[in-house]
Design a protein around this motif. Structure first.
Motif, PDB file in Angstrom:
ATOM      1  N   PRO A  14      54.796  22.830 135.386  1.00  0.00           N
ATOM      2  CA  PRO A  14      54.535  24.100 134.724  1.00  0.00           C
ATOM      3  C   PRO A  14      53.349  23.953 133.757  1.00  0.00           C
ATOM      4  CG  PRO A  14      56.733  23.253 134.155  1.00  0.00           C
ATOM      5  CD  PRO A  14      56.080  22.262 135.032  1.00  0.00           C
ATOM      6  N   VAL A  15      52.413  24.916 133.802  1.00  0.00           N
ATOM      7  CA  VAL A  15      51.236  24.888 132.922  1.00  0.00           C
ATOM      8  C   VAL A  15      51.076  26.249 132.257  1.00  0.00           C
ATOM      9  CG1 VAL A  15      50.006  23.100 134.203  1.00  0.00           C
ATOM     10  CG2 VAL A  15      49.687  25.470 134.844  1.00  0.00           C
TER      11      VAL A  15
ATOM     12  N   ASP B 201      46.237  26.209 137.076  1.00  0.00           N
ATOM     13  CA  ASP B 201      47.119  26.726 138.111  1.00  0.00           C
ATOM     14  C   ASP B 201      46.555  26.361 139.491  1.00  0.00           C
ATOM     15  OD1 ASP B 201      49.294  28.164 139.197  1.00  0.00           O
ATOM     16  OD2 ASP B 201      48.021  29.933 139.477  1.00  0.00           O
ATOM     17  N   GLY B 202      47.344  25.687 140.291  1.00  0.00           N
ATOM     18  CA  GLY B 202      46.923  25.310 141.645  1.00  0.00           C
ATOM     19  C   GLY B 202      46.176  23.993 141.712  1.00  0.00           C
ATOM     20  N   LEU B 203      45.971  23.334 140.561  1.00  0.00           N
ATOM     21  CA  LEU B 203      45.292  22.039 140.554  1.00  0.00           C
ATOM     22  C   LEU B 203      46.305  20.908 140.704  1.00  0.00           C
ATOM     23  CD1 LEU B 203      42.653  22.320 137.679  1.00  0.00           C
ATOM     24  CD2 LEU B 203      42.316  22.648 140.127  1.00  0.00           C
ATOM     25  N   VAL B 204      45.862  19.794 141.287  1.00  0.00           N
ATOM     26  CA  VAL B 204      46.697  18.599 141.389  1.00  0.00           C
ATOM     27  C   VAL B 204      46.697  17.939 140.017  1.00  0.00           C
ATOM     28  CG1 VAL B 204      46.947  16.338 142.447  1.00  0.00           C
ATOM     29  CG2 VAL B 204      46.201  18.271 143.838  1.00  0.00           C
ATOM     30  N   LEU B 205      47.866  17.839 139.394  1.00  0.00           N
ATOM     31  CA  LEU B 205      47.967  17.282 138.047  1.00  0.00           C
ATOM     32  C   LEU B 205      48.649  15.923 138.021  1.00  0.00           C
ATOM     33  CD1 LEU B 205      48.889  20.504 136.059  1.00  0.00           C
ATOM     34  CD2 LEU B 205      46.648  19.477 136.409  1.00  0.00           C
TER      35      LEU B 205
ATOM     36  N   LEU C 180      51.340  28.074 137.057  1.00  0.00           N
ATOM     37  CA  LEU C 180      51.294  28.871 135.832  1.00  0.00           C
ATOM     38  C   LEU C 180      52.681  29.420 135.509  1.00  0.00           C
ATOM     39  CD1 LEU C 180      49.291  29.949 133.725  1.00  0.00           C
ATOM     40  CD2 LEU C 180      49.041  31.986 135.154  1.00  0.00           C
ATOM     41  N   ARG C 181      53.061  29.239 134.251  1.00  0.00           N
ATOM     42  CA  ARG C 181      54.364  29.767 133.810  1.00  0.00           C
ATOM     43  C   ARG C 181      54.292  31.275 133.741  1.00  0.00           C
ATOM     44  NH1 ARG C 181      56.784  25.856 129.131  1.00  0.00           N
ATOM     45  NH2 ARG C 181      55.830  23.994 129.935  1.00  0.00           N
TER      46      ARG C 181
END
Length: 182
Positions: free
Chosen positions: A140-141, A147-151, A175-176
């Motif tokens: 969760p970001v 949003d949609g990025l590899v973290l 995205l929260r």
């Protein structure tokens, strides 16, 4: 007709062979001989094909064994160094020297893989691509840019040239959803 008595005609007990002129019989004899030679030659060819096939299979097996040796040999060097690092770590009793040895061996192992054309995939902080990665979870970001990025890279992915060897297992930012409450 009334004068023909079908019961009085003697029945043919033996079928008559058709009679051909002499040159036709000669041609039929040649044809039979040619067909016989063809069948013999066909059997010889099939046997030769079987011998060639078995020779090629044996040659392929031999080549595969040689290629396996070429692939495995560099990894034996890595294994030797790992065993030395463990032996040194046990004798020295220092975890720090063991860690340093393992890091050196990891670098050697990466170099050996790179020499074989195997390269790691760079997926961190990149938009998630299902062609090179496998999402195993989300993170969760709050930042919409993530949003949609590899973290998080759980397992590194690798490729050989343009061919994917193993997809990366990653966690992707999501995205929260803000809850609106009045």
């Amino acid at each position: 007709r009334h004068f023909t008595d079908l019961d009085s005609i003697p029945a043919a007990t033996e079928e008559e062979k058709p009679r051909y002129p002499t040159f036709v019989e000669e041609l039929m004899g040649r044809l039979a001989e040619t067909e016989k030679r063809f069948e013999e030659r066909k059997i010889q060819m099939m046997e030769e094909i079987a011998r060639v096939r078995s020779r090629l299979e044996a040659d392929l097996e031999r080549r595969l064994a040689i290629e396996k040796q070429k692939v495995v040999l560099p990894f034996l060097e890595v294994l030797d160094n790992l065993e030395r690092a463990i032996h040194t770590g046990n004798q020295a009793g220092e975890a720090e020297s063991l860690l340093g040895g393992v890091e050196m061996i990891t670098g050697l192992f990466r170099a050996k893989l790179q020499a074989l054309g195997i390269e790691p995939l760079d997926v961190m902080n990149q938009p998630f691509d299902p062609n090179v990665g496998q999402a195993v979870g989300t993170v969760p970001v709050d930042d919409p840019n993530k949003d949609g990025l590899v973290l998080d890279e759980v397992t590194r992915g690798y490729r050989i040239g343009d061919q994917l060897l193993r997809p990366a297992q990653v966690r992707v930012g999501q995205l929260r959803q803000s809850s609106i409450s009045d």
